[in-house]
Design a protein around this motif. Structure first.
Motif, PDB file in Angstrom:
ATOM      1  N   SER A  81       0.807  -1.222   0.000  1.00 15.85           N
ATOM      2  CA  SER A  81       0.000   0.000   0.000  1.00 15.85           C
ATOM      3  C   SER A  81       0.840   1.271   0.000  1.00 15.85           C
ATOM      4  N   VAL A  82       2.146   1.162  -0.126  1.00 17.44           N
ATOM      5  CA  VAL A  82       2.997   2.347  -0.023  1.00 17.44           C
ATOM      6  C   VAL A  82       3.927   2.439  -1.224  1.00 17.44           C
ATOM      7  N   SER A  83       3.356   2.512  -2.408  1.00 16.35           N
ATOM      8  CA  SER A  83       4.173   2.607  -3.620  1.00 16.35           C
ATOM      9  C   SER A  83       4.788   3.987  -3.794  1.00 16.35           C
ATOM     10  N   THR A  84       4.224   5.012  -3.149  1.00 16.48           N
ATOM     11  CA  THR A  84       4.772   6.373  -3.226  1.00 16.48           C
ATOM     12  C   THR A  84       4.796   6.974  -1.824  1.00 16.48           C
ATOM     13  N   LEU A  85       5.559   8.055  -1.676  1.00 15.65           N
ATOM     14  CA  LEU A  85       5.625   8.726  -0.384  1.00 15.65           C
ATOM     15  C   LEU A  85       4.275   9.317  -0.007  1.00 15.65           C
ATOM     16  N   THR A  86       3.511   9.759  -0.993  1.00 13.15           N
ATOM     17  CA  THR A  86       2.175  10.274  -0.704  1.00 13.15           C
ATOM     18  C   THR A  86       1.307   9.196  -0.068  1.00 13.15           C
ATOM     19  N   ASN A  87       1.433   7.940  -0.531  1.00  6.66           N
ATOM     20  CA  ASN A  87       0.680   6.837   0.070  1.00  6.66           C
ATOM     21  C   ASN A  87       1.058   6.629   1.529  1.00  6.66           C
ATOM     22  N   VAL A  88       2.320   6.895   1.876  1.00  6.16           N
ATOM     23  CA  VAL A  88       2.764   6.726   3.261  1.00  6.16           C
ATOM     24  C   VAL A  88       1.995   7.670   4.182  1.00  6.16           C
ATOM     25  N   LEU A  89       1.721   8.881   3.720  1.00  2.00           N
ATOM     26  CA  LEU A  89       1.042   9.880   4.549  1.00  2.00           C
ATOM     27  C   LEU A  89      -0.460   9.673   4.613  1.00  2.00           C
ATOM     28  N   GLN A  90      -1.014   8.911   3.677  1.00  2.00           N
ATOM     29  CA  GLN A  90      -2.463   8.757   3.575  1.00  2.00           C
ATOM     30  C   GLN A  90      -3.022   8.057   4.817  1.00  2.00           C
ATOM     31  N   ALA A  91      -3.874   8.776   5.583  1.00  2.00           N
ATOM     32  CA  ALA A  91      -4.619   8.229   6.721  1.00  2.00           C
ATOM     33  C   ALA A  91      -3.721   7.603   7.787  1.00  2.00           C
ATOM     34  N   ARG A  92      -2.504   8.154   7.965  1.00  2.00           N
ATOM     35  CA  ARG A  92      -1.598   7.590   8.970  1.00  2.00           C
ATOM     36  C   ARG A  92      -1.114   8.610   9.982  1.00  2.00           C
ATOM     37  N   ALA A  93      -1.595   9.829   9.905  1.00  2.00           N
ATOM     38  CA  ALA A  93      -1.234  10.856  10.876  1.00  2.00           C
ATOM     39  C   ALA A  93      -2.461  11.714  11.135  1.00  2.00           C
ATOM     40  N   PRO A  94      -2.866  11.885  12.380  1.00  2.00           N
ATOM     41  CA  PRO A  94      -4.047  12.700  12.678  1.00  2.00           C
ATOM     42  C   PRO A  94      -3.883  14.122  12.171  1.00  2.00           C
ATOM     43  N   GLY A  95      -4.932  14.647  11.569  1.00  2.00           N
ATOM     44  CA  GLY A  95      -4.915  16.019  11.086  1.00  2.00           C
ATOM     45  C   GLY A  95      -4.286  16.211   9.731  1.00  2.00           C
ATOM     46  N   VAL A  96      -3.774  15.132   9.111  1.00  2.00           N
ATOM     47  CA  VAL A  96      -3.144  15.225   7.796  1.00  2.00           C
ATOM     48  C   VAL A  96      -4.108  14.690   6.749  1.00  2.00           C
ATOM     49  N   MET A  97      -4.475  15.529   5.795  1.00  2.00           N
ATOM     50  CA  MET A  97      -5.406  15.137   4.738  1.00  2.00           C
ATOM     51  C   MET A  97      -4.648  15.068   3.416  1.00  2.00           C
ATOM     52  N   VAL A  98      -4.778  13.935   2.728  1.00  2.00           N
ATOM     53  CA  VAL A  98      -4.171  13.738   1.420  1.00  2.00           C
ATOM     54  C   VAL A  98      -5.299  13.527   0.417  1.00  2.00           C
ATOM     55  N   ALA A  99      -5.466  14.458  -0.505  1.00  2.00           N
ATOM     56  CA  ALA A  99      -6.552  14.401  -1.488  1.00  2.00           C
ATOM     57  C   ALA A  99      -5.960  14.321  -2.883  1.00  2.00           C
ATOM     58  N   PRO A 100      -6.127  13.182  -3.574  1.00  2.00           N
ATOM     59  CA  PRO A 100      -5.610  13.075  -4.950  1.00  2.00           C
ATOM     60  C   PRO A 100      -6.269  14.100  -5.855  1.00  2.00           C
ATOM     61  N   ALA A 101      -5.435  14.802  -6.627  1.00  2.00           N
ATOM     62  CA  ALA A 101      -5.954  15.800  -7.559  1.00  2.00           C
ATOM     63  C   ALA A 101      -6.211  15.200  -8.932  1.00  2.00           C
ATOM     64  N   SER A 102      -5.684  14.015  -9.185  1.00  2.00           N
ATOM     65  CA  SER A 102      -5.838  13.367 -10.478  1.00  2.00           C
ATOM     66  C   SER A 102      -5.579  11.878 -10.297  1.00  2.00           C
ATOM     67  N   GLY A 103      -6.155  11.077 -11.180  1.00  2.00           N
ATOM     68  CA  GLY A 103      -5.891   9.655 -11.130  1.00  2.00           C
ATOM     69  C   GLY A 103      -4.761   9.210 -12.034  1.00  2.00           C
ATOM     70  N   SER A 104      -4.094  10.159 -12.666  1.00  2.86           N
ATOM     71  CA  SER A 104      -3.033   9.826 -13.608  1.00  2.86           C
ATOM     72  C   SER A 104      -1.750   9.449 -12.875  1.00  2.86           C
ATOM     73  N   THR A 105      -0.976   8.594 -13.484  1.00  2.00           N
ATOM     74  CA  THR A 105       0.307   8.181 -12.940  1.00  2.00           C
ATOM     75  C   THR A 105       1.252   9.367 -12.826  1.00  2.00           C
TER      76      THR A 105
END
Length: 575
Positions: free
Chosen positions: A150-174
């Motif tokens: 589940s952690v192919s990118t650094l952004t994935n590492v931050l996703q839902a793993r720290a309180p108060g941190v929101m990661v919102a994908p802006a695009s589905g493109s690679t």
């Protein structure tokens, strides 16, 4: 067109320290002492392997071997707190006094526990402190504990793993960036991106400057240039305390990344590979249009209710229609003749080695990433290497050298509000008929995929941190480093493919070259002393220097000669 932006930020602190000292003769340099011991399981009395033993407030540490034993050589004389930690066990801690030329035996018995360990973070002044000792909110992410799939990118590492941190994908493109917000947005006009620091150096991360070409609102991710397998831990600092430590640039929070380092011992090799595929199986809606008729709306000749009411809808003979003549529908995203989606794939290969001696430890890693998106004009190739060294020339002096290099090539498709090359807007507002522009609105699939948009990046990041122990209770830390990003954004449209305007008909070529550089320098002096047996005081004084450089040179050409792709083949040039 060339634009240059240089911003220099500096902050410093000066403190006066008065000491009342009893006259003593200066001590001669000594070889230091040794701390050794055995770590066992309190319940079974069996040795505990791979427990981390470290001296609080220093860079000295070791791992227990298969027999549960450890050794910390060349420890300067003085009194220290030594801690033993291992996931699944409660933390052990004890104070010990070390004398020159002597060996101190210090054993630990750890109890099995499901309680999380007391996290240790590296602060802005370069010292290690337990989270509970920090006065501001800090979230710690240990990358080694995350599921690899589940952690192919650094952004994935931050996703839902720290309180108060929101990661919102802006695009589905690679290869595209996500919006990262810490405790929400602070401004409607200024950047809301957090400050990113890697091994003590401020780095370029995400934001509007990540791309110099318009492809419909998306931008590449500079944060994902860092491979998660190179990261040891991530700390997220929130609230006003982050700005107090790093200045106003940290008003939106701080993401502090520490890369891996080697451990003393034999060389340990590690290899990994990742393979995966995915498909776009979404059932997209079709495009609806009225039967043939001319209207004033401009939407492919459709007759909408407004046109009927205004008397603007006419049939082929020019007669005014009083009702919608009928509705036709066609879905270019689901018809096999025009469906653009391909089977996406991702493959990654990595190799690392770590080890060293008591005088030097090393960590070396290289990896290759090849990813293909679901659209034929979306793909990413990335090559990344890292070399981290820790040097211990004397018992009072140590250095940490961190160096990383990344080269990547990203192809981006037209998306979002790109009315010329955007897939979604041209498909969902289609003509309702395959025989009319293959069912697309202004540009069909064959035309839009002839447009190419690329970004080539070469990135070099390095930092050097030195720690000098002036006295058993006084330490000086200095860090210097640079993050250098060289970027080439370029697009190409061949002539006579898209004929909706004169520029597109002639063909175009765009070439933007960008240089970004972040320089960071930090100097701190930290004093740790015990006020009482139960109260420990830590005082730091120092300063930080930061310089940011952004240089952008742009060139654009029209009237491309057939068979050419460079600006030299354009009949008209602009810059």
């Amino acid at each position: 067109m060339e634009s240059t932006l240089i911003r220099t930020l500096s902050a410093g602190g000066v403190a006066l320290l008065a000491l009342l000292a009893v006259g003593t003769a200066p001590a001669e340099a000594q070889a230091g002492g040794t701390i050794t011991g055995l770590v066992t399981n309190r319940a079974t009395n069996q040795p505990v392997q791979s427990a981390q033993i470290f001296v609080a407030g220093t860079q000295r540490g070791a791992l227990t071997n298969q027999q549960g034993r450890y050794i910390l050589p060349n420890v300067p004389a003085g009194e220290y707190e030594v801690r033993a930690t291992l996931l699944g066990f409660s933390q052990g801690s004890a104070r010990v006094t070390v004398a020159d030329g002597q060996t101190v035996q210090l054993d630990f018995q750890l109890s099995e526990s499901a309680v999380a360990l007391g996290a240790v973070i590296v602060t802005a002044v370069g010292t290690e402190q337990r989270t509970r000792e920090i006065g501001n909110a800090v979230s710690n992410i240990n990358v080694a504990d995350l599921p690899q799939a589940s952690v192919s990118t650094l952004t994935n590492v931050l996703q839902a793993r720290a309180p108060g941190v929101m990661v919102a994908p802006a695009s589905g493109s690679t290869g595209t960036a996500s919006r990262i917000r810490i405790r929400g947005s602070n401004s409607v006009s200024l950047s809301n991106e957090p400050l990113v620091i890697v091994d003590g150096v401020r780095v370029s991360s995400v934001g509007g400057l990540s791309s110099g070409v318009g492809v419909g609102g998306q931008s590449p991710s500079r944060l994902d240039d860092i491979t998660p397998d190179q990261i040891e831990s991530i700390e997220v600092l929130k609230g006003p305390a982050a700005a107090a430590l790093y200045g106003t640039a940290a008003a939106n929070g701080v993401i502090q990344i520490t890369t891996k380092r080697g451990r003393a011992g034999d060389a340990r090799w590690s290899a990994f590979t990742e393979q995966g595929t995915w498909k776009d199986s979404y059932d997209y809606p079709g495009a609806f249009r009225s039967e043939p008729g001319r209207s004033g709306s401009g939407l492919g000749g459709s007759c909408v209710t407004y046109d009927i009411a205004m008397g603007n809808c006419r049939d082929a003979s020019g007669n005014v229609l009083t009702q919608i003549p009928g509705v036709k529908s066609y879905n270019p995203l689901m018809d096999p003749r025009t469906r653009p989606f391909e089977t996406a794939r991702r493959q990654q290969y990595g190799l690392s080695v770590a080890g060293g001696s008591e005088a030097m430890t090393y960590y070396v890693m290289g990896d290759i990433t090849d990813e293909k998106g679901v659209l034929p004009t979306n793909g990413l190739e990335r090559y990344s290497t890292r070399v981290n060294l820790n040097l211990y020339p004397t018992e009072k002096l140590d250095f940490a050298i961190r160096t990383g290099y990344t080269a990547s090539s990203l192809q981006m498709p037209g998306e979002g509000n790109n009315t010329t090359f955007g897939l979604w807007i041209n498909a969902l507002l289609g003509t309702g008929d395959f025989d009319v522009n293959r069912g697309f609105w202004t540009v069909n699939d064959q035309q839009m995929f002839a447009f190419e948009a690329w970004q080539d990046v070469n990135r070099f990041t390095t930092s050097v941190t030195g720690n000098y122990r002036l006295l058993p209770w006084l330490r000086m830390t200095a860090t210097g480093g640079v993050d250098d990003v060289s970027r080439h954004d370029h697009t190409y449209l061949p002539p006579n493919v898209i004929t909706n305007n004169a520029n597109n008909r002639e063909g175009t070529r765009r070439s933007n070259r960008v240089a970004e550089r972040n320089l960071t320098g930090t100097l701190n002096t930290t004093a740790n002393y015990d006020l009482t047996s139960a109260i420990t005081s830590t005082t730091s004084v120092g300063g930080q220097y930061n310089q940011e450089l952004y240089r952008d040179t742009r060139a654009y050409g029209q009237g491309m000669a057939p068979g050419t792709r460079s600006l030299a083949g354009a009949s008209r040039l602009f810059s």
